[in-house]
Motif scaffolding. Structure first.
Motif, PDB file in Angstrom:
ATOM      1  N   ALA A  33     -49.464  22.111  -2.857  1.00  0.00           N
ATOM      2  CA  ALA A  33     -50.493  21.646  -3.784  1.00  0.00           C
ATOM      3  C   ALA A  33     -49.871  21.054  -5.043  1.00  0.00           C
ATOM      4  CB  ALA A  33     -51.434  22.793  -4.131  1.00  0.00           C
ATOM      5  N   THR A  34     -48.814  21.692  -5.535  1.00  0.00           N
ATOM      6  CA  THR A  34     -48.141  21.182  -6.727  1.00  0.00           C
ATOM      7  C   THR A  34     -47.515  19.821  -6.449  1.00  0.00           C
ATOM      8  OG1 THR A  34     -47.678  23.441  -7.443  1.00  0.00           O
ATOM      9  CG2 THR A  34     -46.386  21.692  -8.458  1.00  0.00           C
ATOM     10  N   LEU A  35     -46.856  19.689  -5.298  1.00  0.00           N
ATOM     11  CA  LEU A  35     -46.276  18.397  -4.942  1.00  0.00           C
ATOM     12  C   LEU A  35     -47.344  17.324  -4.810  1.00  0.00           C
ATOM     13  CD1 LEU A  35     -43.575  19.376  -2.295  1.00  0.00           C
ATOM     14  CD2 LEU A  35     -43.167  18.474  -4.593  1.00  0.00           C
ATOM     15  N   SER A  36     -48.449  17.675  -4.175  1.00  0.00           N
ATOM     16  CA  SER A  36     -49.526  16.715  -3.995  1.00  0.00           C
ATOM     17  C   SER A  36     -50.082  16.250  -5.336  1.00  0.00           C
ATOM     18  CB  SER A  36     -50.642  17.336  -3.153  1.00  0.00           C
ATOM     19  OG  SER A  36     -51.719  16.434  -2.995  1.00  0.00           O
ATOM     20  N   ALA A  37     -50.173  17.175  -6.294  1.00  0.00           N
ATOM     21  CA  ALA A  37     -50.694  16.828  -7.622  1.00  0.00           C
ATOM     22  C   ALA A  37     -49.799  15.836  -8.349  1.00  0.00           C
ATOM     23  CB  ALA A  37     -50.867  18.087  -8.456  1.00  0.00           C
ATOM     24  N   THR A  38     -48.513  15.813  -7.978  1.00  0.00           N
ATOM     25  CA  THR A  38     -47.583  14.881  -8.609  1.00  0.00           C
ATOM     26  C   THR A  38     -47.337  13.634  -7.748  1.00  0.00           C
ATOM     27  OG1 THR A  38     -45.657  16.031  -7.669  1.00  0.00           O
ATOM     28  CG2 THR A  38     -46.415  16.738  -9.852  1.00  0.00           C
ATOM     29  N   GLY A  39     -48.140  13.475  -6.686  1.00  0.00           N
ATOM     30  CA  GLY A  39     -48.059  12.267  -5.879  1.00  0.00           C
ATOM     31  C   GLY A  39     -47.093  12.325  -4.720  1.00  0.00           C
ATOM     32  N   VAL A  40     -46.581  13.524  -4.394  1.00  0.00           N
ATOM     33  CA  VAL A  40     -45.634  13.681  -3.290  1.00  0.00           C
ATOM     34  C   VAL A  40     -46.378  14.241  -2.084  1.00  0.00           C
ATOM     35  CG1 VAL A  40     -43.539  14.806  -2.485  1.00  0.00           C
ATOM     36  CG2 VAL A  40     -43.723  14.046  -4.864  1.00  0.00           C
ATOM     37  N   SER A  41     -46.356  13.523  -0.990  1.00  0.00           N
ATOM     38  CA  SER A  41     -47.030  13.965   0.232  1.00  0.00           C
ATOM     39  C   SER A  41     -46.031  14.571   1.202  1.00  0.00           C
ATOM     40  CB  SER A  41     -47.749  12.790   0.889  1.00  0.00           C
ATOM     41  OG  SER A  41     -46.817  11.784   1.266  1.00  0.00           O
ATOM     42  N   GLY A  42     -46.547  15.346   2.137  1.00  0.00           N
ATOM     43  CA  GLY A  42     -45.719  15.867   3.215  1.00  0.00           C
ATOM     44  C   GLY A  42     -45.282  17.299   3.058  1.00  0.00           C
ATOM     45  N   GLY A  43     -45.465  17.906   1.891  1.00  0.00           N
ATOM     46  CA  GLY A  43     -45.125  19.307   1.711  1.00  0.00           C
ATOM     47  C   GLY A  43     -43.687  19.526   1.297  1.00  0.00           C
ATOM     48  N   PRO A  44     -43.362  20.761   0.893  1.00  0.00           N
ATOM     49  CA  PRO A  44     -42.023  21.047   0.367  1.00  0.00           C
ATOM     50  C   PRO A  44     -40.891  20.769   1.341  1.00  0.00           C
ATOM     51  CG  PRO A  44     -43.552  22.785  -0.251  1.00  0.00           C
ATOM     52  CD  PRO A  44     -44.285  21.907   0.715  1.00  0.00           C
ATOM     53  N   ALA A  45     -41.029  21.148   2.595  1.00  0.00           N
ATOM     54  CA  ALA A  45     -39.920  21.002   3.536  1.00  0.00           C
ATOM     55  C   ALA A  45     -39.523  19.536   3.689  1.00  0.00           C
ATOM     56  CB  ALA A  45     -40.287  21.605   4.892  1.00  0.00           C
ATOM     57  N   GLN A  46     -40.514  18.664   3.830  1.00  0.00           N
ATOM     58  CA  GLN A  46     -40.210  17.237   3.993  1.00  0.00           C
ATOM     59  C   GLN A  46     -39.554  16.676   2.739  1.00  0.00           C
ATOM     60  OE1 GLN A  46     -43.426  14.901   5.595  1.00  0.00           O
ATOM     61  NE2 GLN A  46     -42.648  12.996   4.736  1.00  0.00           N
ATOM     62  N   GLN A  47     -40.037  17.100   1.575  1.00  0.00           N
ATOM     63  CA  GLN A  47     -39.448  16.608   0.334  1.00  0.00           C
ATOM     64  C   GLN A  47     -38.034  17.139   0.135  1.00  0.00           C
ATOM     65  OE1 GLN A  47     -40.172  14.258  -1.479  1.00  0.00           O
ATOM     66  NE2 GLN A  47     -39.652  14.597  -3.639  1.00  0.00           N
ATOM     67  N   VAL A  48     -37.791  18.396   0.493  1.00  0.00           N
ATOM     68  CA  VAL A  48     -36.437  18.943   0.407  1.00  0.00           C
ATOM     69  C   VAL A  48     -35.484  18.139   1.271  1.00  0.00           C
ATOM     70  CG1 VAL A  48     -34.991  20.911   1.045  1.00  0.00           C
ATOM     71  CG2 VAL A  48     -37.088  21.282  -0.254  1.00  0.00           C
ATOM     72  N   LEU A  49     -35.870  17.846   2.503  1.00  0.00           N
ATOM     73  CA  LEU A  49     -35.005  17.084   3.393  1.00  0.00           C
ATOM     74  C   LEU A  49     -34.756  15.674   2.853  1.00  0.00           C
ATOM     75  CD1 LEU A  49     -36.446  18.224   6.838  1.00  0.00           C
ATOM     76  CD2 LEU A  49     -34.169  18.736   5.936  1.00  0.00           C
ATOM     77  N   ARG A  50     -35.784  15.057   2.307  1.00  0.00           N
ATOM     78  CA  ARG A  50     -35.648  13.711   1.748  1.00  0.00           C
ATOM     79  C   ARG A  50     -34.662  13.704   0.580  1.00  0.00           C
ATOM     80  NH1 ARG A  50     -40.714  13.068   0.223  1.00  0.00           N
ATOM     81  NH2 ARG A  50     -41.350  12.174   2.211  1.00  0.00           N
ATOM     82  N   LEU A  51     -34.844  14.634  -0.361  1.00  0.00           N
ATOM     83  CA  LEU A  51     -33.979  14.685  -1.539  1.00  0.00           C
ATOM     84  C   LEU A  51     -32.569  15.150  -1.189  1.00  0.00           C
ATOM     85  CD1 LEU A  51     -36.465  16.153  -4.171  1.00  0.00           C
ATOM     86  CD2 LEU A  51     -35.604  13.805  -4.036  1.00  0.00           C
ATOM     87  N   ALA A  52     -32.459  16.028  -0.214  1.00  0.00           N
ATOM     88  CA  ALA A  52     -31.138  16.498   0.196  1.00  0.00           C
ATOM     89  C   ALA A  52     -30.295  15.361   0.742  1.00  0.00           C
ATOM     90  CB  ALA A  52     -31.276  17.599   1.238  1.00  0.00           C
ATOM     91  N   ARG A  53     -30.873  14.549   1.599  1.00  0.00           N
ATOM     92  CA  ARG A  53     -30.130  13.411   2.159  1.00  0.00           C
ATOM     93  C   ARG A  53     -29.704  12.462   1.058  1.00  0.00           C
ATOM     94  NH1 ARG A  53     -33.639  12.167   5.397  1.00  0.00           N
ATOM     95  NH2 ARG A  53     -34.712  10.494   4.283  1.00  0.00           N
TER      96      ARG A  53
END
Length: 235
Positions: free
Chosen positions: A128-148
Motif C-alpha cells: 500500500a505504501t509503494l502504491s501510494a508513491t506510484g510504485v506498482s507490483g508490490g515490495p518483492a518486484q520493486q526489491v528485485l528491480r532496484l537490486a539489479r
C-alpha cells in the motif's frame, strides 16, 4: 572490506541518541555480535566524534542511507570513509549514476574501504505504501528491480527484508552481500516492521548479516539476548 561470515552474523543496531548508552551497549554486546550499527538518529544527534567512540568495540555498519545527486553522495561517502566503517548504506532508488559515484568514492580508500550497500525497499514499507508513491507490483518486484540496478552499477551488496532474501539469491547467486533488518526472534513484537522473519529463517534463506535492534537492546539483559540469538544461529 568486511569478511562474509560462515553463517549469518549479527549486527546489533544501537538505535539511540545517547553516546553513553550506545557505548554501554557496544561494550556489553561486542563478545556476542560481529558488527555494530549506528544510524541517522545517533549521527545527527552527536556527529562523527561520537561514532569514533563506538568504533573500537566492533566493526561499524554506518547506516546513513545517502540519497542525493551523485556528486553530493560521493562527497558524503568520502567524509563517512574517514570514520573507517565496514559497511555504508545508500539508497538504490538514487539511480545508477549515484550508486556508481558512491562506489568510486569508496574505492579511493583502497582495500580497507567500506562495502557499499544499496537499500532496496525499507522493511517498514508494504504494498500500500509503494502504491501510494506510484510504485506498482508490490515490495518483492520493486526489491528485485532496484537490486539489479544497484548491483549493475557497482554496489557490493543489498539491504532487503527477510522476505526477499531467497528471491535475491535465486536472481543473483552468492555474490552480493545481503544485510537484512526486520529480524524478530519467535515471540517478539513486530514493532514498526511489516516484512519480518526469525533469525534462523533468514539465515537459512541465505542472508549474510542480520540487523537486530530492539529484541536485543530492549531486553532486560541485552548481552544475554544477543548470546541466545547467536547460539540459535550456531548450534
Amino acid at each position: 572490506m568486511i569478511q562474509r561470515p560462515n553463517r549469518a552474523g549479527i549486527i546489533a543496531a544501537l538505535d539511540t541518541q545517547s553516546p553513553e548508552q550506545a557505548e554501554a551497549w557496544a561494550e556489553a554486546l561486542a563478545p556476542h555480535v560481529g558488527c555494530l550499527k549506528l544510524g541517522l538518529e545517533f549521527f545527527v544527534a552527536n556527529g562523527p566524534a561520537a561514532v569514533a567512540r563506538i568504533a573500537p568495540h566492533r566493526p561499524l555498519f554506518l547506516d546513513l542511507k545517502f540519497h542525493d545527486i551523485p556528486n553530493t553522495v560521493a562527497g558524503a561517502v568520502r567524509s563517512a570513509c574517514a570514520l573507517a566503517p565496514a559497511m555504508l548504506t545508500i539508497h538504490a532508488g538514487g539511480g545508477p549514476a549515484m550508486v556508481q559515484a558512491a562506489r568510486r568514492a569508496a574505492e579511493e580508500f583502497g582495500p580497507d574501504r567500506p562495502a557499499i550497500l544499496a537499500v532496496t525497499v525499507l522493511t517498514s514499507t508494504d504494498a500500500a505504501t509503494l502504491s501510494a508513491t506510484g510504485v506498482s507490483g508490490g515490495p518483492a518486484q520493486q526489491v528485485l528491480r532496484l537490486a539489479r540496478l544497484a548491483l549493475e552499477a557497482g554496489a557490493d551488496g543489498l539491504v532487503c527484508s527477510p522476505r526477499e532474501v531467497s528471491l535475491l539469491r535465486d536472481a543473483h547467486g552468492t555474490g552480493p552481500l545481503l544485510v537484512v533488518p526486520g529480524i524478530r526472534p519467535a515471540g517478539s513484537a513486530a514493532g514498526d516492521q511489516s516484512r519480518i522473519a526469525t533469525p534462523e529463517e533468514t539465515a537459512d534463506a541465505g542472508a549474510d548479516w542480520l540487523v537486530i535492534g530492539r529484541p536485543i537492546t530492549a531486553a532486560p539483559d541485552p548481552a544475554a539476548a544477543a548470546a541466545a540469538i547467536a547460539a540459535s544461529l550456531h548450534p
